[in-house]
Design a protein around this motif. Structure first.
Motif, mmCIF file in Angstrom:
data_model
loop_
_atom_site.group_PDB
_atom_site.id
_atom_site.type_symbol
_atom_site.label_atom_id
_atom_site.label_comp_id
_atom_site.label_asym_id
_atom_site.label_seq_id
_atom_site.Cartn_x
_atom_site.Cartn_y
_atom_site.Cartn_z
ATOM 1 N N VAL A 1 78.880 54.926 48.010
ATOM 2 C CA VAL A 1 79.566 55.567 46.881
ATOM 3 C C VAL A 1 78.920 55.165 45.563
ATOM 4 N N VAL A 2 78.709 53.875 45.377
ATOM 5 C CA VAL A 2 78.123 53.405 44.116
ATOM 6 C C VAL A 2 76.666 53.860 44.009
ATOM 7 N N ALA A 3 75.908 53.766 45.095
ATOM 8 C CA ALA A 3 74.504 54.198 45.067
ATOM 9 C C ALA A 3 74.399 55.684 44.744
ATOM 10 N N TRP A 4 75.228 56.502 45.365
ATOM 11 C CA TRP A 4 75.213 57.943 45.094
ATOM 12 C C TRP A 4 75.528 58.213 43.626
ATOM 13 N N SER A 5 76.605 57.604 43.130
ATOM 14 C CA SER A 5 77.035 57.846 41.755
ATOM 15 C C SER A 5 75.979 57.406 40.750
ATOM 16 N N VAL A 6 75.406 56.228 40.963
ATOM 17 C CA VAL A 6 74.357 55.737 40.068
ATOM 18 C C VAL A 6 73.121 56.637 40.185
ATOM 19 N N GLY A 7 72.792 57.047 41.396
ATOM 20 C CA GLY A 7 71.652 57.941 41.596
ATOM 21 C C GLY A 7 71.818 59.255 40.854
ATOM 22 N N VAL A 8 73.008 59.829 40.912
ATOM 23 C CA VAL A 8 73.268 61.082 40.195
ATOM 24 C C VAL A 8 73.138 60.860 38.695
ATOM 25 N N GLU A 9 73.663 59.738 38.213
ATOM 26 C CA GLU A 9 73.570 59.448 36.775
ATOM 27 C C GLU A 9 72.105 59.289 36.350
ATOM 28 N N LEU A 10 71.325 58.575 37.136
ATOM 29 C CA LEU A 10 69.907 58.398 36.807
ATOM 30 C C LEU A 10 69.143 59.716 36.930
ATOM 31 N N PHE A 11 69.549 60.570 37.856
ATOM 32 C CA PHE A 11 68.929 61.890 38.015
ATOM 33 C C PHE A 11 69.074 62.712 36.735
#
Length: 133
Positions: A63-73
């Protein structure tokens, strides 16, 4: 089966609340934070629905990796460009990077992990106790 149903219910509730915030609330820091937290909750619910036997640690980390990944994207500029073509994409990928969102994702993800691990531990202990009685 109960955990899968919980995940579905949580995801649906988070999406409904998130849409209410997105469509009905004034654009403020509070509504942005609420939307970010609800996004994390929706992702958590979706993952639990898809993988109900996965550990609390694994779900929380994804969950955290996905959310951070989307933000960095968002730093690529693609989400804002895509939003110009199809506005609903904003609900999945957002638009522009905001460092505060990373904190919201981490705090919400940690809270969900603690809640999930606590509830699962409580059920496991209850099941073990009833099996020995």
């Amino acid at each position: 089966m109960k955990r899968r149903l919980l995940g579905i219910a949580v995801a649906l509730a988070a999406v409904i609340c998130g849409l209410a915030v997105h469509l009905g609330a004034a654009d403020t820091a509070a509504s942005d934070i609420a939307g970010d937290a609800l996004y994390v909750v929706a992702v958590w619910g979706g993952l639990v629905a898809l993988f109900p036997r996965a550990s609390s640690w694994l779900i929380g980390a994804i969950v955290v990796a996905w959310s951070v990944g989307v933000e960095l994207f968002q730093l690529t500029g693609l989400p804002v460009a895509w939003a110009g073509e199809w506005p609903p994409i904003v609900l999945v990928f957002g638009t522009v990077f905001d460092g505060r969102d990373l904190l919201v994702y981490a705090v919400t993800g940690a809270a969900l992990f603690v809640m999930d691990a606590t509830v699962r531990g409580s059920f496991s202990r209850r099941r073990a106790t009833s099996a020995t009685v």
